[in-house]
Write a protein that holds these residues in place. Structure first.
Motif, PDB file in Angstrom:
ATOM      1  N   LEU A   1     -75.282  15.096 -88.250  1.00  0.00           N
ATOM      2  CA  LEU A   1     -75.563  16.056 -87.176  1.00  0.00           C
ATOM      3  C   LEU A   1     -76.642  17.045 -87.591  1.00  0.00           C
ATOM      4  N   ALA A   2     -76.572  17.528 -88.841  1.00  0.00           N
ATOM      5  CA  ALA A   2     -77.575  18.481 -89.327  1.00  0.00           C
ATOM      6  C   ALA A   2     -78.953  17.831 -89.368  1.00  0.00           C
ATOM      7  N   SER A   3     -79.012  16.614 -89.871  1.00  0.00           N
ATOM      8  CA  SER A   3     -80.286  15.924 -90.022  1.00  0.00           C
ATOM      9  C   SER A   3     -80.930  15.624 -88.675  1.00  0.00           C
ATOM     10  N   ILE A   4     -80.154  15.100 -87.741  1.00  0.00           N
ATOM     11  CA  ILE A   4     -80.731  14.716 -86.452  1.00  0.00           C
ATOM     12  C   ILE A   4     -81.089  15.939 -85.617  1.00  0.00           C
ATOM     13  N   SER A   5     -80.281  17.005 -85.694  1.00  0.00           N
ATOM     14  CA  SER A   5     -80.608  18.219 -84.935  1.00  0.00           C
ATOM     15  C   SER A   5     -81.886  18.857 -85.473  1.00  0.00           C
ATOM     16  N   ALA A   6     -82.091  18.776 -86.804  1.00  0.00           N
ATOM     17  CA  ALA A   6     -83.316  19.317 -87.395  1.00  0.00           C
ATOM     18  C   ALA A   6     -84.538  18.523 -86.944  1.00  0.00           C
TER      19      ALA A   6
ATOM     20  N   ALA B   1     -80.454  18.920 -96.096  1.00  0.00           N
ATOM     21  CA  ALA B   1     -80.800  17.721 -95.327  1.00  0.00           C
ATOM     22  C   ALA B   1     -81.615  18.102 -94.094  1.00  0.00           C
ATOM     23  N   GLY B   2     -81.225  19.179 -93.430  1.00  0.00           N
ATOM     24  CA  GLY B   2     -81.956  19.631 -92.247  1.00  0.00           C
ATOM     25  C   GLY B   2     -83.384  20.025 -92.578  1.00  0.00           C
ATOM     26  N   ALA B   3     -83.562  20.718 -93.709  1.00  0.00           N
ATOM     27  CA  ALA B   3     -84.905  21.134 -94.115  1.00  0.00           C
ATOM     28  C   ALA B   3     -85.793  19.924 -94.385  1.00  0.00           C
ATOM     29  N   MET B   4     -85.240  18.945 -95.090  1.00  0.00           N
ATOM     30  CA  MET B   4     -85.998  17.722 -95.394  1.00  0.00           C
ATOM     31  C   MET B   4     -86.317  16.950 -94.109  1.00  0.00           C
ATOM     32  N   ALA B   5     -85.328  16.816 -93.234  1.00  0.00           N
ATOM     33  CA  ALA B   5     -85.522  16.072 -91.989  1.00  0.00           C
ATOM     34  C   ALA B   5     -86.570  16.739 -91.119  1.00  0.00           C
ATOM     35  N   SER B   6     -86.527  18.069 -91.045  1.00  0.00           N
ATOM     36  CA  SER B   6     -87.475  18.807 -90.213  1.00  0.00           C
ATOM     37  C   SER B   6     -88.884  18.745 -90.788  1.00  0.00           C
TER      38      SER B   6
ATOM     39  N   ILE C   1     -80.620  12.630 -95.535  1.00  0.00           N
ATOM     40  CA  ILE C   1     -79.215  12.494 -95.944  1.00  0.00           C
ATOM     41  C   ILE C   1     -79.147  11.966 -97.380  1.00  0.00           C
ATOM     42  N   VAL C   2     -79.974  10.968 -97.679  1.00  0.00           N
ATOM     43  CA  VAL C   2     -80.015  10.427 -99.041  1.00  0.00           C
ATOM     44  C   VAL C   2     -80.411  11.532-100.030  1.00  0.00           C
ATOM     45  N   PHE C   3     -81.361  12.363 -99.641  1.00  0.00           N
ATOM     46  CA  PHE C   3     -81.817  13.475-100.474  1.00  0.00           C
ATOM     47  C   PHE C   3     -80.674  14.446-100.779  1.00  0.00           C
ATOM     48  N   ALA C   4     -79.919  14.818 -99.760  1.00  0.00           N
ATOM     49  CA  ALA C   4     -78.809  15.758 -99.955  1.00  0.00           C
ATOM     50  C   ALA C   4     -77.745  15.178-100.880  1.00  0.00           C
ATOM     51  N   VAL C   5     -77.467  13.903-100.719  1.00  0.00           N
ATOM     52  CA  VAL C   5     -76.448  13.259-101.549  1.00  0.00           C
ATOM     53  C   VAL C   5     -76.938  13.099-102.986  1.00  0.00           C
ATOM     54  N   GLU C   6     -78.211  12.694-103.148  1.00  0.00           N
ATOM     55  CA  GLU C   6     -78.737  12.382-104.483  1.00  0.00           C
ATOM     56  C   GLU C   6     -79.055  13.639-105.286  1.00  0.00           C
ATOM     57  N   ILE C   7     -79.664  14.632-104.663  1.00  0.00           N
ATOM     58  CA  ILE C   7     -80.072  15.844-105.383  1.00  0.00           C
ATOM     59  C   ILE C   7     -78.909  16.812-105.553  1.00  0.00           C
ATOM     60  N   PHE C   8     -78.082  16.954-104.512  1.00  0.00           N
ATOM     61  CA  PHE C   8     -77.003  17.946-104.557  1.00  0.00           C
ATOM     62  C   PHE C   8     -75.646  17.340-104.881  1.00  0.00           C
ATOM     63  N   SER C   9     -75.623  16.053-105.206  1.00  0.00           N
ATOM     64  CA  SER C   9     -74.407  15.369-105.673  1.00  0.00           C
ATOM     65  C   SER C   9     -73.246  15.510-104.684  1.00  0.00           C
ATOM     66  N   LEU C  10     -73.555  15.386-103.391  1.00  0.00           N
ATOM     67  CA  LEU C  10     -72.498  15.448-102.382  1.00  0.00           C
ATOM     68  C   LEU C  10     -71.721  14.137-102.357  1.00  0.00           C
ATOM     69  N   ASP C  11     -70.464  14.225-101.970  1.00  0.00           N
ATOM     70  CA  ASP C  11     -69.632  13.037-101.870  1.00  0.00           C
ATOM     71  C   ASP C  11     -69.938  12.280-100.579  1.00  0.00           C
ATOM     72  N   ILE C  12     -70.017  10.962-100.690  1.00  0.00           N
ATOM     73  CA  ILE C  12     -70.173  10.132 -99.495  1.00  0.00           C
ATOM     74  C   ILE C  12     -68.779   9.871 -98.935  1.00  0.00           C
TER      75      ILE C  12
ATOM     76  N   LEU D   1     -94.163  23.128 -99.631  1.00  0.00           N
ATOM     77  CA  LEU D   1     -93.258  23.964 -98.843  1.00  0.00           C
ATOM     78  C   LEU D   1     -91.832  23.425 -98.794  1.00  0.00           C
ATOM     79  N   GLN D   2     -91.600  22.235 -99.366  1.00  0.00           N
ATOM     80  CA  GLN D   2     -90.270  21.651 -99.255  1.00  0.00           C
ATOM     81  C   GLN D   2     -89.219  22.485 -99.985  1.00  0.00           C
ATOM     82  N   GLY D   3     -89.514  22.934-101.204  1.00  0.00           N
ATOM     83  CA  GLY D   3     -88.575  23.760-101.956  1.00  0.00           C
ATOM     84  C   GLY D   3     -88.202  25.033-101.225  1.00  0.00           C
ATOM     85  N   PRO D   4     -89.195  25.831-100.754  1.00  0.00           N
ATOM     86  CA  PRO D   4     -88.867  27.021 -99.969  1.00  0.00           C
ATOM     87  C   PRO D   4     -88.080  26.712 -98.705  1.00  0.00           C
ATOM     88  N   ALA D   5     -88.382  25.583 -98.043  1.00  0.00           N
ATOM     89  CA  ALA D   5     -87.635  25.211 -96.833  1.00  0.00           C
ATOM     90  C   ALA D   5     -86.162  24.980 -97.155  1.00  0.00           C
ATOM     91  N   VAL D   6     -85.901  24.298 -98.273  1.00  0.00           N
ATOM     92  CA  VAL D   6     -84.518  24.079 -98.700  1.00  0.00           C
ATOM     93  C   VAL D   6     -83.858  25.411 -99.044  1.00  0.00           C
TER      94      VAL D   6
END
Length: 557
Positions: A165-170, A130-135, A144-155, A95-100
């Protein structure tokens, strides 16, 4: 909330078939239920949605790289309906893919609603992932590591704060609705021993081979189903295949959390559970063979579910395969007869890391996720060893992950390379110029001067035949030396003067990165664009560089 609803719907559907009235027909249900689920998904797709539902993370990556983060609104509810039907009825998917997918669609459409710029829209999609993974896993750091590594976000601070905020609220939302229980229960019983390092190196090699196998099986079965244009035929073939596999190997049914948790407890008898074969589970080598069989067929069952039209993710099947493989490896080491002993539960856990690092090409996510969801930080050293080995070897033989292979082949994969990312999101239609006067090869010099040169502000003139196929180009410099020679006005044709360009741009095949390379290698200032083998326009280096600069400013501002 999207992830919470997704999980609850799936477990509600699954609970319907745990009633006592179904106990006597349990074996038959393993064959029938997945087919029913796939049929319901097929009906919903054909009669209501009437749209394609791609793999969640792959589709999101495509939206980021080629659609400026614009994700259709139907993606919010499409996976929310079809994924629980697929997994709840026993489809061998996660279900992780659909959640994302759900979270990314919510993020994208929120950005569109408030007219946010492209960069903010991309960041919101990353936050949603990140929220989907955290939840899902109650693992805010790994998310957060997932969002940065998979989606190539800038740190950077500007992106890190929203991700936090997204991760902890999820996570808090998940705690409120689902309690404090975690998906994988693990208690460290045996500490990491330095003398076990050679065995962890061996596990890294085994999980690397398994990751290569997983990826190759996925691509092969996907290609097999693509040859059938009829979705109904895919459903028939895939449904019967997945039903047959689940009948003989019931452990492939659904996501597989029960299997993983029992292996983590060291209870392989409950993990293997019921089988249609009359086997002696007291024989450890039979247990090992069954575990290896489950591991090998999990990739086949998962991809067959997708091929038949099911909707789900590959994240959890990867963990299932890793857990069974790790557990089997530990049992082999402990029972091979040389007096070795390793922790079977630790190997079960770390096997998940190896498969995730290899299959998903996400070693950091693998390390932090497994450590965080199982509180297994004491095993950081073996986690890092296995993850690094598995990723390095798999990367050598499978250049891109299942998520990114097709995007990379089309030159549409977003990476941490800002230059390539900027070129990737450039819209080719915005740099193509079409205000050129078109010439035919039999036109005379006089006609060119009167009807083209005198009426155009351009110094380039494309030459095409009657089918509008590009033949070459005529430059003002090519006729400058004879343009005042009246005697040649009726004797010299375009075909005598035109030149074949050093390079052509294919509208349908060339990415912006390839186009930039063609300008660099050819040294040309203008290059013609061909679409469907016919002339379409020109791209000038000056316009391309101007568009690149504007996009770069937007990326880095």
């Amino acid at each position: 909330m999207g992830t919470v609803i997704l999980k609850n719907l799936t477990y509600f559907i699954r609970s319907l078939f745990d009633l006592d009235i179904f106990k006597d027909s349990e074996s038959a249900l393993y064959f029938v239920l997945p087919i029913i689920g796939l049929l319901l998904v097929y009906i919903i797709k054909q009669t209501w949605l009437k749209k394609h539902i791609g793999h969640g993370i792959s589709s999101t990556l495509h939206a980021i790289s080629k659609l400026n983060g614009i994700i259709p609104r139907y993606n919010i509810y499409a996976s929310l309906i079809t994924a629980p039907l697929t997994a709840g009825f026993g489809g061998s998917v996660g279900l992780q893919g659909p959640a994302v997918s759900i979270g990314a669609a919510l993020g994208s459409n929120t950005a569109q609603l408030f007219h946010m710029n492209t960069k903010t829209r991309m960041l919101l999609i990353g936050c949603a992932a990140a929220g989907a993974m955290a939840s899902m896993f109650k693992a805010p750091l790994a998310a957060i590591v997932f969002a940065v590594e998979i989606f190539s976000l800038d740190i950077a601070f500007v992106s890190l704060v929203p991700l936090l905020l997204a991760s902890i609220s999820a996570v808090v939302t998940s705690y409120l609705f689902l309690g404090t229980d975690v998906l994988l229960n693990f208690k460290l019983i045996e500490q990491f021993m330095v003398e076990d390092i050679p065995f962890y190196i061996l596990l890294g090699l085994v999980t690397a081979l398994a990751s290569i196998y997983f990826s190759k099986v996925f691509f092969a079965i996907t290609a097999f189903f693509k040859q059938f244009e009829s979705r109904a035929l895919r459903l028939l073939i895939g449904g019967v295949a997945i039903g047959t596999m689940l009948y003989f190997i019931p452990q492939l049914y659904g996501e597989g959390y029960g299997l993983m948790n029992n292996l983590l407890k060291g209870d392989h008898i409950t993990a293997i559970g019921h089988t249609p074969f009359n086997v002696d589970l007291s024989n450890i080598w039979i247990v090992i063979l069954l575990l290896l069989g489950i591991s090998a067929f999990k990739a086949i069952a998962m991809t067959t579910t997708f091929g038949a039209g099911g909707v789900g993710g590959i994240f959890i099947p990867t963990l299932v395969m890793g857990s069974t493989l790790g557990h089997a490896c530990a049992k082999i080491i402990n029972n091979i007869g040389f007096g070795f002993h390793v922790s079977e539960t630790n190997f079960t856990l770390i096997g998940m890391t190896g498969l995730m690092a290899g299959v998903l090409h996400a070693p950091l996510t693998a390390i932090f996720l497994i450590a965080e969801i199982t509180s297994g930080y004491e095993l950081f050293v073996p986690l890092m060893i296995v993850s690094a080995i598995s990723f390095a070897i798999t990367k050598h033989y499978v250049s891109h992950s299942i998520y990114t292979m097709k995007l990379a082949e089309r030159g549409e994969l977003m990476t941490h390379d800002k230059d390539k990312n900027v070129l990737m999101v450039l819209d080719i239609d915005k740099v193509i110029e079409k205000n050129f006067i078109i010439l035919k090869p039999d036109m005379k010099l006089g006609h060119i001067l009167k009807n083209a040169v005198s009426k155009s502000s351009r110094n380039h003139f494309p030459v095409v035949n009657d089918n509008h196929e590009f033949l070459g180009s005529l430059r003002l410099d090519d006729i400058r030396h004879i343009m005042f020679d009246i005697d040649k006005y009726d004797t010299v044709n375009v075909s005598n003067l035109m030149q074949v360009p050093v390079s052509l741009i294919d509208y349908d095949k060339d990415s912006m990165n390839v186009i930039m390379d063609k300008f660099k290698t050819s040294g040309a200032w203008n290059l013609p664009v061909i679409k469907n083998e016919k002339y379409y326009g020109y791209i000038s280096k000056s316009k391309l560089l101007t568009a690149y600069r504007h996009q770069l400013i937007e990326f880095t501002s």
